[in-house]
Design a protein around this motif. Structure first.
Motif, PDB file in Angstrom:
ATOM      1  N   PHE A   1     -37.189 -39.734 -40.139  1.00  8.09           N
ATOM      2  CA  PHE A   1     -35.764 -39.541 -39.863  1.00  8.09           C
ATOM      3  C   PHE A   1     -34.937 -40.660 -40.492  1.00  8.09           C
ATOM      4  O   PHE A   1     -35.215 -41.840 -40.286  1.00  8.09           O
ATOM      5  N   MET A   2     -33.960 -40.276 -41.288  1.00  8.81           N
ATOM      6  CA  MET A   2     -33.047 -41.242 -41.887  1.00  8.81           C
ATOM      7  C   MET A   2     -31.663 -41.021 -41.276  1.00  8.81           C
ATOM      8  O   MET A   2     -31.020 -40.000 -41.547  1.00  8.81           O
ATOM      9  N   PRO A   3     -31.198 -41.933 -40.415  1.00  9.89           N
ATOM     10  CA  PRO A   3     -29.878 -41.756 -39.801  1.00  9.89           C
ATOM     11  C   PRO A   3     -28.778 -41.742 -40.866  1.00  9.89           C
ATOM     12  O   PRO A   3     -28.978 -42.118 -42.027  1.00  9.89           O
ATOM     13  N   SER A   4     -27.607 -41.269 -40.448  1.00 10.03           N
ATOM     14  CA  SER A   4     -26.457 -41.254 -41.351  1.00 10.03           C
ATOM     15  C   SER A   4     -26.154 -42.667 -41.827  1.00 10.03           C
ATOM     16  O   SER A   4     -26.506 -43.664 -41.189  1.00 10.03           O
TER      17      SER A   4
ATOM     18  N   ILE B   1     -49.997 -43.040 -26.406  1.00 10.98           N
ATOM     19  CA  ILE B   1     -50.461 -41.875 -25.640  1.00 10.98           C
ATOM     20  C   ILE B   1     -50.088 -40.589 -26.375  1.00 10.98           C
ATOM     21  O   ILE B   1     -50.876 -39.646 -26.481  1.00 10.98           O
ATOM     22  N   LEU B   2     -48.834 -40.571 -26.869  1.00 16.08           N
ATOM     23  CA  LEU B   2     -48.370 -39.405 -27.620  1.00 16.08           C
ATOM     24  C   LEU B   2     -49.240 -39.174 -28.841  1.00 16.08           C
ATOM     25  O   LEU B   2     -49.658 -38.038 -29.130  1.00 16.08           O
ATOM     26  N   THR B   3     -49.566 -40.239 -29.560  1.00 16.86           N
ATOM     27  CA  THR B   3     -50.428 -40.135 -30.743  1.00 16.86           C
ATOM     28  C   THR B   3     -51.816 -39.666 -30.348  1.00 16.86           C
ATOM     29  O   THR B   3     -52.399 -38.783 -30.972  1.00 16.86           O
ATOM     30  N   ARG B   4     -52.370 -40.287 -29.285  1.00 18.75           N
ATOM     31  CA  ARG B   4     -53.713 -39.924 -28.845  1.00 18.75           C
ATOM     32  C   ARG B   4     -53.798 -38.443 -28.479  1.00 18.75           C
ATOM     33  O   ARG B   4     -54.695 -37.723 -28.913  1.00 18.75           O
ATOM     34  N   ASP B   5     -52.809 -37.951 -27.662  1.00 19.39           N
ATOM     35  CA  ASP B   5     -52.848 -36.569 -27.205  1.00 19.39           C
ATOM     36  C   ASP B   5     -52.613 -35.587 -28.365  1.00 19.39           C
ATOM     37  O   ASP B   5     -53.232 -34.524 -28.427  1.00 19.39           O
ATOM     38  N   ALA B   6     -51.671 -35.947 -29.245  1.00 18.73           N
ATOM     39  CA  ALA B   6     -51.351 -35.036 -30.349  1.00 18.73           C
ATOM     40  C   ALA B   6     -52.492 -34.976 -31.358  1.00 18.73           C
ATOM     41  O   ALA B   6     -52.752 -33.929 -31.942  1.00 18.73           O
ATOM     42  N   LYS B   7     -53.184 -36.095 -31.554  1.00 21.88           N
ATOM     43  CA  LYS B   7     -54.233 -36.152 -32.568  1.00 21.88           C
ATOM     44  C   LYS B   7     -55.626 -35.906 -31.980  1.00 21.88           C
ATOM     45  O   LYS B   7     -56.607 -35.834 -32.719  1.00 21.88           O
ATOM     46  N   GLY B   8     -55.719 -35.802 -30.646  1.00 20.64           N
ATOM     47  CA  GLY B   8     -57.026 -35.575 -30.044  1.00 20.64           C
ATOM     48  C   GLY B   8     -57.918 -36.792 -30.112  1.00 20.64           C
ATOM     49  O   GLY B   8     -59.138 -36.697 -30.225  1.00 20.64           O
TER      50      GLY B   8
ATOM     51  N   LYS C   1     -43.008 -38.962 -33.268  1.00 18.90           N
ATOM     52  CA  LYS C   1     -43.168 -37.511 -33.186  1.00 18.90           C
ATOM     53  C   LYS C   1     -43.117 -36.874 -34.572  1.00 18.90           C
ATOM     54  O   LYS C   1     -43.859 -35.930 -34.853  1.00 18.90           O
ATOM     55  N   LEU C   2     -42.250 -37.370 -35.447  1.00 20.04           N
ATOM     56  CA  LEU C   2     -42.171 -36.823 -36.802  1.00 20.04           C
ATOM     57  C   LEU C   2     -43.464 -37.079 -37.570  1.00 20.04           C
ATOM     58  O   LEU C   2     -43.968 -36.205 -38.273  1.00 20.04           O
ATOM     59  N   ARG C   3     -44.017 -38.294 -37.409  1.00 18.84           N
ATOM     60  CA  ARG C   3     -45.278 -38.586 -38.089  1.00 18.84           C
ATOM     61  C   ARG C   3     -46.401 -37.696 -37.560  1.00 18.84           C
ATOM     62  O   ARG C   3     -47.215 -37.176 -38.327  1.00 18.84           O
ATOM     63  N   LEU C   4     -46.428 -37.531 -36.241  1.00 21.12           N
ATOM     64  CA  LEU C   4     -47.499 -36.737 -35.636  1.00 21.12           C
ATOM     65  C   LEU C   4     -47.434 -35.273 -36.059  1.00 21.12           C
ATOM     66  O   LEU C   4     -48.442 -34.577 -36.072  1.00 21.12           O
ATOM     67  N   SER C   5     -46.244 -34.763 -36.347  1.00 15.67           N
ATOM     68  CA  SER C   5     -46.097 -33.354 -36.732  1.00 15.67           C
ATOM     69  C   SER C   5     -45.928 -33.190 -38.243  1.00 15.67           C
ATOM     70  O   SER C   5     -45.468 -32.161 -38.713  1.00 15.67           O
TER      71      SER C   5
END
Length: 905
Positions: free
Chosen positions: A362-365, A748-755, A353-357
């Motif tokens: 994200f770097m955890p503690s 699917i998330l990548t496909r939908d977010a990127k069209g 999600k971070l890459r798509l937006s």
């Protein structure tokens, strides 16, 4: 009416060609006539539209075909609406001057990409109403309607879509065109109410009163929105089909009046979308941190318990430790396995999600990375494996210790019973010196008796050594009650040494007297000599028959049974020896009776009486069937253990290959392309459900394994699978299918977010699989380069190609692992082919809401954004410190930069 556009449909800009903006109805040149009602509406609308612009220069027109004939006001109109200077007009009154001015205006229109067809300066100068209206419509199209585009539609469609969206919430309004849909006046009122609700009381309007509705909208628009009244209500109501061009011109004025609000709404929507993504990502980050902390804390608490190797003293205590460990494996660990798998899935989803937006990764503690959790989990499993091995070894040790301790007590008890009183007896004999007053025969008898005692003593030497050896082994195995064992063993050894010393002293005394004695009762002596070893054999046999045993398989118990059968085969020969010994005693009695000799009650050479021999023989006869029963019971137990081994092995030999097969099938599924991503996801979830439904087989195997452990079975020759291996395989299977499902979900998330279309994804997967020769799910650098070349990328082996390939590898493999996953591949391809929101776009949106200021105020955010997102921004925006700052100014630029990371700017 003459068509002043080309007859073909709209085209795109191209070199050397003008642009046609809209597909026009072919009614201008069809019959050169205009419907009288339409012509009236166009005259009125176009005149009002022209005057709305001409009044900015302090002039206006009264008659549209007369006032534009000299070209002067026409040129002025174009300068006002285009914001550009035209060539200087000619001021002469002659026809040629007028034609030249009109031509200058037409040339300017043509320079803006408008292709004018059948419209000439002569017709305008001559006052041709149809041509003049056509020319004005062309100008309206180019300068008022052309730039209206919603979601990449044409100008007309864009304006219609804008109207539909703005009026969608209003009852009795259904905008489908630019004629009939506007007759009742509700659509005009809805547009005003949507943007300026304080100007219209929409609920009081009635669909059956169109004249009132239209007059209300036109009056409000003129008074408050600076939109001149272009039509009368009666013009629209009394016409079966209002003129489309007049309505479009009127509606376009509403669009431009509200364009500022439209920009603000677009900007607000963009910001809301970005903030919603950021809020969701922050929530996912917080969930990850909490889940990671809880899991690491559980591992931190559990490892010391698994590393505790403090042994217990008894078997029961160690069995309880083993049961606690089994409870941990059954109850406490499985939920943590699921948590660990879910944690990795959440982490991968969040990063996708971070890459798509376009957000930073994200770097955890510190200490909460997935690698840290995997490392801690590896340590946990290492401690777990070591703990189980230690428990089983300790149980084996305690079992051995209990067996040895019982064996020590049994042998010690037998030995102490035998030695009881013998030391006192020898001391009394040495003290009384009975041999000094005895006859020769009595001395010989005493000597023979002592020899028999020594023989018996020597026979017990082996038992004493066994007792000492067992005590030594108990010490070496760290038996908890070793002090009492050592004390008892020490007493036995000291007593044994004392008996040896006393025996030696007694023998020396008798041997000194023996030289004086010659007569020996051979018969008694023979009895004594034969009875002593036979008696010792019987005692040894009784001891062996009562000896405890421990075996671990059928072969060992069968070996004991065979040895016992061999022992039973010696009993007839032993019975013959017993009968021979008893015959000696009978012969003594016979001789005594024959010779009238009165025998003493006891044999002078031995304490072993015929009665004791018969008693022990009877005891041996009783112990033999008892031993038979004990061995058969142990054989049955070992057969039961063997059944448990076979039962576990049968199931394990099914489950093990099943798990391996499913792992291979998942690997094949992950690289195949059957159907859409949704089909693949549905198939994988069904496949995952089938795997979960297989869990009862694992539980059954765990139950069989527990029975094996409770029976203290430590080996199984019928299978190569251990429960530990199967547990790990099962956990890996669950984790792998969950990860595979998550990969499809991310695609699917990548496909939908990127069209990305299904065909594009299919093409990406086909290309990827073609070069993934080993089906590893990743491409090495050279494989990836070949894949890029096949897709048309210039990454050949030259300086420019190497630089381009290095750039791409920096994107798809930021950690320089040398391998490119499919997820990274489609992220790169979608980034190359689609557009996403950027920090620049978000800053531009905030700038619109702020009215072009370099800062924004809290009340502006609250006015333009939903309450929760407005407060979200206010809480996170730093105060603005620029030179033009107003009180309470907030820095939206730094906030936008933080959303995407500095590199995006």
């Amino acid at each position: 009416m003459v068509d002043y556009h080309a007859t073909n449909n709209q085209t795109q800009y191209s070199a050397g060609e003008p642009q046609i903006y809209m597909e026009q109805e072919n009614d201008w040149d069809r019959d050169l006539l205009l419907d009288p009602a339409w012509e009236k509406q166009q005259r009125k609308t176009f005149t009002a539209w022209c005057n709305s612009h001409l009044r900015k220069s302090g002039t206006q027109i009264e008659n549209i075909e007369e006032d534009f004939r000299d070209g002067l006001k026409l040129m002025l109109l174009l300068e006002v609406i285009a914001g550009e200077r035209l060539p200087k007009p000619e001021r002469g009154k002659m026809r040629v001057h007028k034609i030249n001015n009109v031509n200058k205006a037409l040339d300017f229109i043509a320079s803006k990409g408008v292709k004018l067809v059948s419209i000439g300066a002569e017709e305008i100068v001559d006052g041709n109403a149809k041509m003049t209206l056509g020319m004005i419509w062309t100008i309206i199209l180019r300068f008022a309607i052309q730039d209206i585009s919603v979601e990449e539609t044409s100008a007309k469609e864009g304006l219609l879509l804008w109207c539909q969206r703005k009026t969608a919430p209003y009852k009795n309004v259904n905008v489908q065109n630019f004629h009939i849909s506007w007759k009742d006046g509700l659509a005009f009122n809805a547009l005003i109410h949507r943007h300026r609700p304080e100007l219209i009381d929409y609920e009081k309007l009635r669909k059956d009163d169109p004249v009132t509705n239209l007059n209300n909208a036109f009056t409000v628009a003129e008074k408050y929105l600076d939109i001149p009244k272009m039509l009368d209500a009666e013009d629209i109501v009394n016409t079966a089909r209002p003129d489309e061009k007049a309505i479009m011109t009127y509606v376009s004025s509403f669009y431009h009046a509200f364009s500022g609000a439209q920009k603000a709404e677009t900007a607000a929507n963009r910001i809301c979308k970005v903030l919603a993504v950021n809020q969701e990502n922050e929530h996912l980050m917080e969930d990850y941190e909490k889940l990671a902390s809880d899991l690491l804390e559980w591992i931190r608490r559990t490892i010391p318990w698994l590393e505790n190797r403090a042994p217990e003293k008894t078997m029961a205590e160690m069995q309880q430790k083993l049961e606690d460990f089994r409870d941990y494996r059954r109850t406490h660990k499985p939920p943590k396995v699921q948590e660990k798998c879910q944690l990795e899935i959440n982490f991968n989803t969040l990063q996708t999600k971070l890459r798509l937006s376009n957000r930073p990764a994200f770097m955890p503690s510190e200490g909460r990375m997935v690698s840290d959790i995997n490392g801690a989990w590896h340590s946990l499993e290492g401690a777990e494996k070591g703990y189980e091995e230690w428990l089983l070894n300790e149980i084996r040790r305690l079992e051995r210790l209990d067996h040895l301790a019982e064996k020590f007590r049994q042998k010690a008890t037998i030995h102490e019973a035998w030695t009881d009183g013998k030391e006192a007896m020898l001391e009394a004999m040495l003290t009384q010196k009975d041999f000094e007053t005895a006859s020769l025969s009595e001395v010989k008898a005493l000597l023979r008796k002592h020899e028999a005692f020594e023989s018996d003593l020597a026979a017990h030497q082996d038992r004493v050594e066994q007792i000492a050896a067992i005590a030594q082994e108990l010490n070496e195995l760290d038996y908890y009650d070793s002090p009492s064992v050592n004390a008892r063993c020490q007493n036995i050894c000291e007593q044994w040494d004392s008996l040896g010393s006393l025996t030696q002293s007694r023998r020396e005394s008798l041997e000194r007297t023996e030289k004086q004695l010659e007569s020996i009762d051979e018969l008694y002596l023979e009895y004594a000599k034969r009875a002593a070893p036979f008696n010792n054999w019987m005692e040894g046999a009784m001891e062996d028959l009562q000896d405890m045993f421990i075996v671990h398989n059928i072969e060992e118990i069968q070996g004991l049974i065979t040895a016992h059968e061999q022992f039973k085969s010696t009993l007839p020969e032993a019975n013959k020896e017993r009968e021979a010994i008893q015959a000696i005693q009978a012969e003594v009695q016979k001789i005594a009776d024959y010779n009238g000799i009165k025998l003493s009650s006891n044999n002078p050479y031995t304490t072993i009486t015929p009665e004791s021999i018969d008693s022990k023989w009877d005891k041996v006869q009783q112990l033999v069937p008892q031993r038979d029963q004990a061995l058969q019971e142990e054989l049955a137990r070992q057969q039961s253990n063997d059944h448990l081994r076979r039962q576990f092995a049968t199931q394990a030999n099914i489950v093990g290959p099943w798990i391996q097969n499913k792992m291979e099938e998942i690997g094949r599924i992950s690289i195949e392309m059957n159907g859409t991503l949704e089909d693949q996801l549905t198939h994988l979830r069904q496949y995952e459900q089938k795997i979960i439904e297989y869990k009862p087989n694992i539980d059954q195997l765990e139950g069989d394994h527990q029975l094996i452990q409770e029976a203290l079975i430590f080996d199984n020759k019928y299978t190569a699978y251990t429960m530990e291996h199967l547990r790990v395989g099962w956990e890996q299977l669950l984790t792998t299918i969950a990860r595979t499902v998550n990969e499809i979900e991310n695609q699917i998330l990548t496909r939908d977010a990127k069209g990305i279309s299904q065909e594009q994804l299919h093409e990406y997967r086909t290309s990827f699989n073609h070069f993934d020769k080993d089906h590893s799910g990743a491409l090495m650098a050279e494989e990836f380069k070949a894949c890029l070349i096949s897709l048309g990328y210039d990454v050949e082996n030259n300086k420019q190609g190497d630089a381009e390939f290095a750039r791409i590898m920096g994107i798809v493999d930021p950690n320089s692992s040398g391998a490119v996953t499919f997820q990274a591949f489609i992220d790169f391809m979608s980034r190359e082919t689609t557009d996403t929101d950027t920090a620049d776009q978000v800053i531009a949106s905030f700038k619109i809401l702020a009215g072009d200021k370099n800062y924004i105020l809290a009340e502006e955010l609250r006015r333009e954004l939903p309450p929760d997102q407005a407060e979200y921004c206010i809480a996170r925006m730093a105060p603005y410190s620029g030179p033009d700052a107003a009180p309470g100014a907030l820095d939206y630029m730094s906030f936008s930069t933080a959303l995407y990371g500095e590199s995006d700017l």
